[in-house]
Design an enzyme around this catalytic site. Structure first.
Site, PDB file in Angstrom:
ATOM      1  N   SER A 160       0.801 -15.483  -4.651  1.00 16.09           N
ATOM      2  CA  SER A 160       1.664 -14.422  -5.128  1.00 16.09           C
ATOM      3  C   SER A 160       1.837 -14.545  -6.652  1.00 16.09           C
ATOM      4  O   SER A 160       0.847 -14.509  -7.374  1.00 16.09           O
ATOM      5  CB  SER A 160       3.003 -14.475  -4.382  1.00 16.09           C
ATOM      6  OG  SER A 160       3.750 -13.303  -4.585  1.00 16.09           O
ATOM      7  N   ASP A 226      -1.358  -6.057   2.691  1.00 17.88           N
ATOM      8  CA  ASP A 226      -0.525  -6.806   1.745  1.00 17.88           C
ATOM      9  C   ASP A 226      -0.185  -5.915   0.553  1.00 17.88           C
ATOM     10  O   ASP A 226      -1.091  -5.475  -0.167  1.00 17.88           O
ATOM     11  CB  ASP A 226      -1.273  -8.063   1.277  1.00 17.88           C
ATOM     12  CG  ASP A 226      -0.407  -8.982   0.428  1.00 17.88           C
ATOM     13  OD1 ASP A 226       0.573  -8.516  -0.177  1.00 17.88           O
ATOM     14  OD2 ASP A 226      -0.735 -10.183   0.350  1.00 17.88           O
ATOM     15  N   HIS A 238       1.808 -10.326   3.614  1.00 14.19           N
ATOM     16  CA  HIS A 238       1.874 -11.177   2.421  1.00 14.19           C
ATOM     17  C   HIS A 238       2.393 -12.571   2.755  1.00 14.19           C
ATOM     18  O   HIS A 238       2.182 -13.511   1.989  1.00 14.19           O
ATOM     19  CB  HIS A 238       2.771 -10.524   1.366  1.00 14.19           C
ATOM     20  CG  HIS A 238       2.768 -11.227   0.039  1.00 14.19           C
ATOM     21  ND1 HIS A 238       1.646 -11.351  -0.747  1.00 14.19           N
ATOM     22  CD2 HIS A 238       3.769 -11.853  -0.643  1.00 14.19           C
ATOM     23  CE1 HIS A 238       1.940 -12.014  -1.843  1.00 14.19           C
ATOM     24  NE2 HIS A 238       3.223 -12.343  -1.806  1.00 14.19           N
TER      25      HIS A 238
END
Length: 259
Positions: A160, A226, A238
């Site tokens: 991320s 995602d 995610h």
């Protein structure tokens, strides 16, 4: 008696409100991992590694006994391979929900070698402005270890916002706040780049396109749906990297790049 019951009811109400507030805060932290294109708009600023002073002090102490031995072979206490990984937004300091199993899987893939790990020190803040300082910390750690451990190879990556940290460290510009990139003379020491849920995908780019020097060394995982890397609307996608097999695939890829 009636007054005591009223007082008890009020106290119970206050406890309930506190619990609700805590629950809302937890949801906000979890939702902070979602990165939108707007989060990266106009975020150019200077950078410095968060808490880097204390870390580098510990690192110098760790390798102090090895000074002057960098001329040939790895010094005592150096690992053959080191995973340098940046966690996702809102996670507490450490390797994070993806980095921890990745470190374990990489060690399993390289059972004949010593494998160390380092968790990038940065805020992982929800406004995404900590990515640049995170990249600086990643780069400066690699510089320090490379100097003391001439044979150590690096696997770098992130999840991320941690993927954005990695992007900046390998020289991709315009993806977050400014940070220090890995110097050209050390990039050959980076054997592999492994990222998960990379916000670079929002720009319809890949590491291979944005940093061609690392094209053959990089693997990126973006789950279907995602919203962080693929523009989908399934936030659960995610959060699934640590349990959908991509951690093992990332470790296998990285191990195959170790010389």
């Amino acid at each position: 008696m009636a007054k005591r019951r009223v007082g008890a009811n009020r106290a119970a109400g206050r406890r309930t409100r506190r619990l609700v507030a805590v629950g809302i805060s937890a949801v906000v932290v979890a939702a902070g991992a979602v990165v939108t294109p707007q989060a990266f708009a106009g975020t150019a600023s200077g950078s410095s590694a968060t808490s880097s002073g204390s870390f580098f002090q510990r690192l110098r102490e760790r390798f102090a006994q090895n000074d002057g031995q960098a001329g040939g072979g790895n010094a005592a206490g150096c690992s053959d391979v080191e995973l340098v990984f940046a966690r996702g937004t809102g996670e507490p300091q450490g390797l994070g929900i993806v980095g921890r199993p990745l470190a374990q899987a990489l060690g399993g893939e390289l059972s004949g070698r010593t494998v160390g790990s380092f968790a990038v020190v940065y805020d992982a803040a929800s406004n995404q402005r900590s990515a640049g300082p995170g990249a600086t910390n990643m780069t400066e750690h690699i510089e320090q270890v490379a100097q003391s451990c001439p044979e150590t190879q690096f696997v770098i990556g992130g999840y991320s916002q941690g993927a954005t940290v990695t992007d900046i460290a390998i020289g991709i510009r315009g993806v977050g706040t400014q940070g220090k990139a890995i110097p050209a003379d050390l990039r050959s020491r980076v054997a592999a780049v492994v990222v998960y849920g990379n916000p670079l995908g929002i720009r319809r780019q890949t590491i291979a396109q944005a940093a061609p020097e690392f094209a053959g060394k990089a693997i990126e995982f973006c789950n279907n749906g995602d919203p962080v890397c693929g523009g989908g609307n399934n936030f659960a996608a995610h959060l699934a990297y640590n349990r959908n097999g991509t951690v093992g695939r990332g470790a296998e890829f990285a191990a195959g790049k170790i010389g």
